[in-house]
Design a protein around this motif. Structure first.
Motif, PDB file in Angstrom:
ATOM      1  N   ILE A 118       0.835  -1.202   0.000  1.00 20.00           N
ATOM      2  CA  ILE A 118       0.000   0.000   0.000  1.00 20.00           C
ATOM      3  C   ILE A 118       0.867   1.249   0.000  1.00 20.00           C
ATOM      4  N   PHE A 119       2.013   1.178   0.641  1.00 20.03           N
ATOM      5  CA  PHE A 119       2.866   2.344   0.794  1.00 20.03           C
ATOM      6  C   PHE A 119       4.002   2.406  -0.225  1.00 20.03           C
ATOM      7  N   ASP A 120       4.045   1.460  -1.175  1.00 18.74           N
ATOM      8  CA  ASP A 120       5.123   1.448  -2.162  1.00 18.74           C
ATOM      9  C   ASP A 120       5.153   2.706  -3.017  1.00 18.74           C
ATOM     10  N   CYS A 121       3.983   3.200  -3.365  1.00 17.51           N
ATOM     11  CA  CYS A 121       3.922   4.448  -4.129  1.00 17.51           C
ATOM     12  C   CYS A 121       2.616   5.165  -3.818  1.00 17.51           C
ATOM     13  N   GLU A 122       2.619   6.443  -4.076  1.00 18.40           N
ATOM     14  CA  GLU A 122       1.457   7.267  -3.769  1.00 18.40           C
ATOM     15  C   GLU A 122       0.215   6.767  -4.509  1.00 18.40           C
ATOM     16  N   ARG A 123       0.359   6.363  -5.750  1.00 23.04           N
ATOM     17  CA  ARG A 123      -0.777   5.887  -6.542  1.00 23.04           C
ATOM     18  C   ARG A 123      -1.467   4.710  -5.864  1.00 23.04           C
ATOM     19  N   GLN A 124      -0.688   3.782  -5.343  1.00 19.75           N
ATOM     20  CA  GLN A 124      -1.266   2.621  -4.663  1.00 19.75           C
ATOM     21  C   GLN A 124      -1.967   3.023  -3.377  1.00 19.75           C
ATOM     22  N   PHE A 125      -1.387   3.952  -2.637  1.00 15.69           N
ATOM     23  CA  PHE A 125      -2.051   4.408  -1.421  1.00 15.69           C
ATOM     24  C   PHE A 125      -3.359   5.110  -1.759  1.00 15.69           C
ATOM     25  N   GLU A 146      -5.289   4.518  -4.286  1.00 13.38           N
ATOM     26  CA  GLU A 146      -6.239   3.467  -4.648  1.00 13.38           C
ATOM     27  C   GLU A 146      -6.826   2.827  -3.386  1.00 13.38           C
ATOM     28  N   PHE A 147      -5.960   2.509  -2.461  1.00 13.51           N
ATOM     29  CA  PHE A 147      -6.394   1.906  -1.203  1.00 13.51           C
ATOM     30  C   PHE A 147      -7.329   2.836  -0.423  1.00 13.51           C
ATOM     31  N   ALA A 148      -6.938   4.101  -0.282  1.00 13.80           N
ATOM     32  CA  ALA A 148      -7.739   5.053   0.484  1.00 13.80           C
ATOM     33  C   ALA A 148      -9.069   5.366  -0.205  1.00 13.80           C
ATOM     34  N   ALA A 193      -9.252  -1.175  -1.081  1.00 11.67           N
ATOM     35  CA  ALA A 193      -8.665  -2.392  -1.643  1.00 11.67           C
ATOM     36  C   ALA A 193      -7.443  -2.025  -2.462  1.00 11.67           C
ATOM     37  N   ILE A 194      -6.574  -2.985  -2.602  1.00 10.00           N
ATOM     38  CA  ILE A 194      -5.402  -2.825  -3.454  1.00 10.00           C
ATOM     39  C   ILE A 194      -5.159  -4.161  -4.135  1.00 10.00           C
ATOM     40  N   ASN A 195      -4.963  -4.116  -5.422  1.00  7.29           N
ATOM     41  CA  ASN A 195      -4.756  -5.330  -6.214  1.00  7.29           C
ATOM     42  C   ASN A 195      -5.859  -6.364  -5.963  1.00  7.29           C
ATOM     43  N   GLY A 196      -7.098  -5.874  -5.828  1.00 10.21           N
ATOM     44  CA  GLY A 196      -8.232  -6.759  -5.635  1.00 10.21           C
ATOM     45  C   GLY A 196      -8.393  -7.311  -4.229  1.00 10.21           C
ATOM     46  N   ARG A 197      -7.529  -6.928  -3.313  1.00  3.60           N
ATOM     47  CA  ARG A 197      -7.584  -7.423  -1.931  1.00  3.60           C
ATOM     48  C   ARG A 197      -8.070  -6.307  -1.023  1.00  3.60           C
ATOM     49  N   SER A 198      -9.212  -6.504  -0.408  1.00  6.53           N
ATOM     50  CA  SER A 198      -9.753  -5.462   0.463  1.00  6.53           C
ATOM     51  C   SER A 198      -9.115  -5.534   1.843  1.00  6.53           C
ATOM     52  N   MET A 239      -7.554  14.548   0.123  1.00  7.34           N
ATOM     53  CA  MET A 239      -8.152  13.452   0.878  1.00  7.34           C
ATOM     54  C   MET A 239      -9.669  13.432   0.757  1.00  7.34           C
ATOM     55  N   GLU A 240     -10.269  14.512   0.295  1.00  5.21           N
ATOM     56  CA  GLU A 240     -11.710  14.523   0.048  1.00  5.21           C
ATOM     57  C   GLU A 240     -12.087  13.480  -0.998  1.00  5.21           C
ATOM     58  N   LEU A 241     -11.146  13.082  -1.837  1.00  2.00           N
ATOM     59  CA  LEU A 241     -11.392  12.108  -2.898  1.00  2.00           C
ATOM     60  C   LEU A 241     -11.315  10.671  -2.408  1.00  2.00           C
ATOM     61  N   PHE A 242     -10.872  10.457  -1.190  1.00  2.00           N
ATOM     62  CA  PHE A 242     -10.660   9.113  -0.662  1.00  2.00           C
ATOM     63  C   PHE A 242     -11.955   8.585  -0.051  1.00  2.00           C
ATOM     64  N   ASP A 243     -12.827   8.069  -0.882  1.00  3.45           N
ATOM     65  CA  ASP A 243     -14.163   7.652  -0.444  1.00  3.45           C
ATOM     66  C   ASP A 243     -14.134   6.673   0.718  1.00  3.45           C
ATOM     67  N   GLU A 244     -13.338   5.627   0.616  1.00  5.54           N
ATOM     68  CA  GLU A 244     -13.311   4.616   1.680  1.00  5.54           C
ATOM     69  C   GLU A 244     -12.758   5.206   2.974  1.00  5.54           C
ATOM     70  N   PHE A 245     -11.701   5.967   2.873  1.00  6.07           N
ATOM     71  CA  PHE A 245     -11.111   6.592   4.055  1.00  6.07           C
ATOM     72  C   PHE A 245     -12.137   7.491   4.742  1.00  6.07           C
ATOM     73  N   ASN A 246     -12.856   8.281   3.966  1.00  4.45           N
ATOM     74  CA  ASN A 246     -13.859   9.185   4.527  1.00  4.45           C
ATOM     75  C   ASN A 246     -15.049   8.421   5.102  1.00  4.45           C
ATOM     76  N   ARG A 247     -15.446   7.324   4.464  1.00  2.68           N
ATOM     77  CA  ARG A 247     -16.549   6.509   4.980  1.00  2.68           C
ATOM     78  C   ARG A 247     -16.201   5.954   6.363  1.00  2.68           C
ATOM     79  N   VAL A 248     -14.986   5.461   6.502  1.00  2.00           N
ATOM     80  CA  VAL A 248     -14.557   4.894   7.792  1.00  2.00           C
ATOM     81  C   VAL A 248     -14.420   6.015   8.831  1.00  2.00           C
TER      82      VAL A 248
END
Length: 95
Positions: free
Chosen positions: A33-40, A42-44, A48-53, A79-88
């Motif tokens: 998740i922390f390898d690159c900003e793009r992956q983080f 996606e996760f936020a 999920a990342i690479n199909g793994r929630s 961070m307003e764009l991070f739907d899952e992060f904001n939901r949690v």
């Protein structure tokens, strides 16, 4: 020019992660998740990342607060764009 901008941005991401390495190691999240900003992002955004929630809502309040600071200190308004992060965040009553 795009390569230099992306390379510089990636360097800033790595520096931010290095400054928060204790938090990153304490989180029960995949290191990828922390390898690159793009992956983080996606996760936020999708929880999920690479199909793994990964359930953010299962984080302790203490780890959630530290992760929240990690996110806000780097992404600011994005961070307003991070739907899952904001939901949690709403589920945890941290609005």
């Amino acid at each position: 020019m795009g390569f230099r901008k992306e390379h510089h941005q990636h360097g800033l991401w790595l520096q931010h992660c290095d400054q928060h390495k204790e938090l990153i190691h304490a989180l029960p999240l995949s290191g990828v998740i922390f390898d690159c900003e793009r992956q983080f992002r996606e996760f936020a955004s999708y929880g999920a990342i690479n199909g793994r929630s990964i359930a953010l809502k299962r984080l302790s309040d203490e780890l959630w607060e530290k992760l929240f600071e990690f996110v806000t200190s780097y992404f600011e308004m994005d961070m307003e764009l991070f739907d899952e992060f904001n939901r949690v965040q709403i589920l945890k009553g941290k609005t």
